[in-house]
Enzyme design. Structure first.
Site, PDB file in Angstrom:
ATOM      1  N   LYS A  83       0.854  -1.192   0.000  1.00 30.81           N
ATOM      2  CA  LYS A  83       0.000   0.000   0.000  1.00 30.81           C
ATOM      3  C   LYS A  83       0.891   1.243   0.000  1.00 30.81           C
ATOM      4  CE  LYS A  83      -4.353   0.968   2.383  1.00 30.81           C
ATOM      5  NZ  LYS A  83      -5.051   0.765   3.659  1.00 30.81           N
TER       6      LYS A  83
HETATM    7  O1  G3P Z   1      -8.616   1.618   4.626  1.00 30.60           O
HETATM    8  C1  G3P Z   1      -8.589   2.965   4.976  1.00 30.60           C
HETATM    9  C2  G3P Z   1      -9.410   3.162   6.187  1.00 30.60           C
HETATM   10  O2  G3P Z   1      -8.826   2.427   7.220  1.00 30.60           O
HETATM   11  C3  G3P Z   1      -9.589   4.546   6.670  1.00 30.60           C
HETATM   12  O3  G3P Z   1     -10.712   4.526   7.484  1.00 30.60           O
HETATM   13  O4  G3P Z   1     -12.243   5.300   9.201  1.00 30.60           O
HETATM   14  O5  G3P Z   1      -9.797   5.862   9.349  1.00 30.60           O
HETATM   15  O6  G3P Z   1     -11.248   6.957   7.642  1.00 30.60           O
HETATM   16  P1  G3P Z   1     -11.014   5.724   8.463  1.00 30.60           P
END
Ligand code: G3P
Length: 217
Positions: A83
């Site tokens: 990633k």
């Molecule tokens: O895969 C990306 C994700 O983990 C981000 O999620 O909830 O931190 O915006 P969030």
């Protein structure tokens, strides 16, 4: 649309794999930092549990560092997907790693232009963050739809992972927008099962059965 878990927690991954609905896992440094074990151990354990793409993120922001880290992560298991954030140095690294047969998931995508750049560099996956767009007053699902349309229209070899999924309503929305994959926290995956009429229906079936058993005895 495939369902991935967005977590580095082994217990969550183990439980969800038993349900038979998980096709892959995504992690990020924030998720890994919540766990006690070192990340390479966690990554190996995830690869043992799930036979599908497992995204693991680099921490360097320079080309050489990203390539070095990416190669090391990819060496952990054939299913590891590296990633990399959508920055110019990152796209250099995507070009190099993808030419070596290492799949890359380009992360922190917040615009169609960023997705197009990543796909052109050779990314196997792009990850638009829909919840974080919603947080600032945009509609994240619209970005997913635009990126899927661009990929289809121009026949690009890249899958869209709808990421930063915050609640169950996001899941059918990104499926209808054409996302190839939705990656979500364990809590959201578990909530997808829930419906009050299902609970009520099970309760009624069991009660009716008990009543019938009584009348036979
Ligand atoms: O895969 C990306 C994700 O983990 C981000 O999620 O909830 O931190 O915006 P969030």
């Amino acid at each position: 649309m495939k369902l991935y878990l967005d977590t580095a927690n082994i217990d969550e991954i183990r439980e969800a794999t038993q349900w038979g609905v998980i096709s892959g896992v995504t992690t990020n440094p924030s998720l890994a930092a919540k766990e006690d074990e070192d990340f390479n151990t966690i990554l190996s354990s995830i690869c043992d549990l799930v036979d599908g793409p497992i995204s693991a993120e680099v921490l360097s922001l320079e080309y050489e560092g990203m390539v070095k880290e990416g190669r090391a992560l990819a060496a952990v298991h054939k299913n590891v997907v590296v990633k990399i954030p959508i920055i110019p140095e990152g796209m250099r690294a995507v070009k190099t790693l993808s030419s070596e047969g290492i799949r890359v998931n380009v992360t922190l995508i917040f615009s169609a232009n960023q997705a197009l750049l990543a796909a052109r560099a050779g990314a196997a996956f792009v990850s638009p963050f829909i919840g974080r767009l919603d947080d600032i007053g945009h509609t994240g699902v619209n970005l997913v739809r635009d990126i899927v349309d661009i990929i289809d229209l121009h026949d690009l070899d890249c899958e869209v992972i709808a990421a930063s999924i915050r609640h169950t309503e996001h899941v059918p929305a990104v499926a209808l927008a054409g996302a190839h994959i939705a990656t979500m926290p364990f809590k959201v995956l578990k909530q997808m099962f829930k419906h009050p009429l299902t609970d009520l229906g099970i309760e009624n079936f069991l009660n009716d059965w008990k009543k019938a058993e009584k009348s036979l005895s």
